[in-house]
Design a protein around this motif. Structure first.
Motif, PDB file in Angstrom:
ATOM      1  N   ILE A 148       1.679   2.560  -3.494  1.00 15.84           N
ATOM      2  CA  ILE A 148       0.678   3.433  -4.135  1.00 15.84           C
ATOM      3  C   ILE A 148       0.918   4.879  -3.721  1.00 15.84           C
ATOM      4  CG2 ILE A 148      -1.793   3.975  -4.298  1.00 15.84           C
ATOM      5  CD1 ILE A 148      -2.344   0.979  -3.925  1.00 15.84           C
ATOM      6  N   TYR A 183      -8.198   1.504  -8.195  1.00 11.81           N
ATOM      7  CA  TYR A 183      -7.032   2.357  -7.950  1.00 11.81           C
ATOM      8  C   TYR A 183      -7.454   3.687  -7.343  1.00 11.81           C
ATOM      9  CZ  TYR A 183      -2.710   4.924  -8.599  1.00 11.81           C
ATOM     10  OH  TYR A 183      -1.584   5.672  -8.381  1.00 11.81           O
ATOM     11  N   TRP A 184      -8.572   4.248  -7.824  1.00  7.61           N
ATOM     12  CA  TRP A 184      -9.066   5.533  -7.304  1.00  7.61           C
ATOM     13  C   TRP A 184      -9.359   5.420  -5.811  1.00  7.61           C
ATOM     14  CZ3 TRP A 184     -13.136   7.831  -4.821  1.00  7.61           C
ATOM     15  CH2 TRP A 184     -13.283   9.209  -4.963  1.00  7.61           C
ATOM     16  N   TYR A 210       0.827  -1.207   0.000  1.00  8.30           N
ATOM     17  CA  TYR A 210       0.000   0.000   0.000  1.00  8.30           C
ATOM     18  C   TYR A 210       0.866   1.263   0.000  1.00  8.30           C
ATOM     19  CZ  TYR A 210      -3.932   3.086   0.979  1.00  8.30           C
ATOM     20  OH  TYR A 210      -4.879   4.076   0.906  1.00  8.30           O
ATOM     21  N   GLY A 238     -10.823  -1.374 -12.978  1.00 12.06           N
ATOM     22  CA  GLY A 238      -9.445  -1.156 -12.538  1.00 12.06           C
ATOM     23  C   GLY A 238      -9.234   0.265 -12.050  1.00 12.06           C
ATOM     24  N   TRP A 248      -8.460   5.741 -16.741  1.00 17.66           N
ATOM     25  CA  TRP A 248      -9.435   6.131 -15.704  1.00 17.66           C
ATOM     26  C   TRP A 248     -10.849   5.778 -16.130  1.00 17.66           C
ATOM     27  CZ3 TRP A 248      -9.459   9.799 -11.311  1.00 17.66           C
ATOM     28  CH2 TRP A 248      -8.203   9.862 -10.711  1.00 17.66           C
ATOM     29  N   ALA A 269      -6.040   5.039  -3.863  1.00 18.43           N
ATOM     30  CA  ALA A 269      -5.211   6.252  -3.869  1.00 18.43           C
ATOM     31  C   ALA A 269      -5.885   7.439  -3.203  1.00 18.43           C
ATOM     32  CB  ALA A 269      -4.842   6.603  -5.316  1.00 18.43           C
TER      33      ALA A 269
END
Length: 503
Positions: free
Chosen positions: A35, A293-294, A32, A289, A250, A297
């Motif tokens: 990231i 990730y959003w 983590y 995906g 995105w 993060a």
């Protein structure tokens, strides 16, 4: 000095009594932190360094070799700093060598896989930038081998790893077990690496003139140099490419809100700014995906948005300097977190810190570099992607190791006990270094040889060959750690029951 590394888990007895199942959560925390490092390096640190390069009036070549290289390689550099000053477990050396392997094999492999020229065909690599970067890369490896392997076979005691055991005599306490094959790095040797990096920068200052001279005198061998552009223009073109490709990943038609698109609450905005806006107001991705990730993060983006001066100060040199130090603070904090949980988790699973560095931390700290290279390769800039991979390796080896070694030697004078008295410097594990460097050189020869065979075109077989070589490298490293093959790549070689050698 033997207690200096107690903050980090560097010996098996330090994690004794801790449940082994905790290794899983510890490695999750480590992953983590990758990231967080990717977010701050990509979205804050690199734009900050671009602005500072503009403030100092640097040419694109020099800015690329100094500030921009520092931006993409910041996680590796800070890992090495943490290792030299705090953990002292050679995890920094492992991270640098593993990162060099990842950059050379995986980034170049990805460039061959994803790269396309404007006509949709394979990328064609120019000889001059490849030759220049390969030369300095080989030079960096040679200098590193020289400073790490010039001390003979030194040994340290298991109980005090800051005291040299004179292996030419039998003077040792009963029950004490010497750990051999370590190298003593003095501050002067660290400075030597830094000076070699400064020579690389000096070459890059005159790169355009050298390229032109070679092209005029050897026109059949050297292609003409590209037209010179300002760093702002080249960075803007690169950023447009990155933004366009990020928008695809995105799953939305536009990138996340940036400061120059959406005024901050304080009302400060500037056309040159390229820092993220409020993450709460940014577009939510449609792809699965992108959504994952959003979500992962988002906590990082929110904390960075609230703590970075880009949201509350007017653009200018003072803000850029403050931004630089805030970036360093967050990258250092995330690196400390990453190294601590990586070494602790490795201890619970009996994995040497050097192995943790060369496999896990190397991949995690190189991901931002890899993604940027794949994107520019997809946009047709093959030479830029290759130069990024090899240039990052030159930075990592010469400055990423040399600078922390030099500074820690000054900060902790006389921390090493030798038969002749207290001396400056620090120890690094040399087991596996020769094997690692031979592997890196063979990797470069494999790549250049493949290019020659395929007439300088980045074809799919090159990607398969280099990726396969990297997987074989990881398999050998892991098998060696599990005592399944007689290769020693850690400090305590006696653990596997075979005689230690440099390999």
């Amino acid at each position: 000095g033997g207690d200096d590394g107690e903050l980090f888990i560097t010996r098996p007895e330090q994690c004794a009594g801790t449940e082994t199942f905790l290794a899983g959560p510890f490695f999750l925390i480590m992953f983590y932190s990758f990231i967080g490092l990717a977010v701050i390096t990509d979205e804050y640190f690199e734009p900050t360094l671009a602005l500072i390069s503009e403030d100092l009036g640097l040419s694109p070549d020099v800015a690329g070799a100094t500030f921009m290289a520092a931006g993409s390689s910041a996680p590796e550099l800070l890992t090495s700093v943490v290792d030299s000053f705090i953990s002292k477990a050679s995890v920094g050396v492992g991270t640098i060598l593993g990162s060099a392997m990842f950059n050379l094999l995986i980034i170049v492999s990805g460039t061959a896989l994803f790269g396309r020229n404007k006509a949709g065909g394979p990328l064609v690599i120019q000889g001059y930038p490849l030759g220049r970067d390969s030369f300095f890369y080989m030079l960096a490896l040679g200098v590193l081998a020289g400073v790490m392997l010039n001390d003979g076979n030194l040994c340290v005691m298991d109980s005090d790893r800051f005291e040299i055991f004179d292996n030419r005599t039998s003077q040792q306490a009963p029950g004490e077990r010497p750990l051999c094959f370590v190298g003593l790095i003095t501050p002067l040797e660290g400075l030597l690496l830094v000076l070699f990096y400064l020579s690389y920068i000096l070459f890059m200052v005159y790169n355009q003139k050298i390229h032109t001279w070679l092209q005029n005198n050897f026109p059949r061998c050297v292609s003409p140099p590209p037209a010179r552009v300002s760093i702002t223009k080249s960075l803007d073109q690169l950023e447009d490419s990155l933004d366009r490709n990020r928008a695809d990943s995105w799953g939305v038609g536009e990138r996340p809100a940036m400061l120059n698109d959406d005024m901050t609450d304080a009302g400060f905005s500037d056309s040159e700014d390229d820092f993220p806006g409020n993450p709460i107001r940014s577009g939510f991705p449609n792809s699965i995906g992108g959504t994952i990730y959003w979500l992962l993060a988002f906590p990082y983006r929110l904390v960075f948005y609230l703590t970075m001066p880009s949201t509350c100060m007017k653009p200018g040199r003072c803000r850029n300097i403050l931004l630089f130090f805030m970036n360093i603070f967050w990258i250092t904090a995330l690196t400390l977190l990453m190294v601590y949980f990586a070494t602790f988790g490795g201890c619970l699973l009996s994995v040497d810190p050097f192995i943790i560095g060369i496999v896990f931390l190397a991949i995690g700290t190189s991901v931002p570099d890899a993604l940027a290279s794949f994107i520019v390769a997809r946009d047709g800039h093959g030479d830029m992607a290759i130069s990024n991979a090899l240039g990052s390796n030159v930075f990592d080896i010469l400055l990423g190791l040399g600078l922390p070694w030099f500074l820690s030697g000054l900060a902790f004078p006389g921390q090493v006990t030798a038969p002749e008295g207290q001396i400056d410097g620090q120890f690094v594990v040399t087991n596996g270094v020769v094997a690692g460097m031979i592997t890196l050189v063979l990797g470069l020869l494999l790549f250049v040889g493949s290019l020659v065979i395929f007439r300088w075109r980045m074809l799919k077989p090159i990607a398969v060959l280099l990726a396969g070589y990297y997987i074989a490298f990881l398999v050998v490293i892991i098998m060696a750690n599990r005592c399944q093959i007689p290769i020693c790549i850690e400090l305590d070689c006696a653990r596997c029951g075979f005689d230690p050698t440099l390999f």
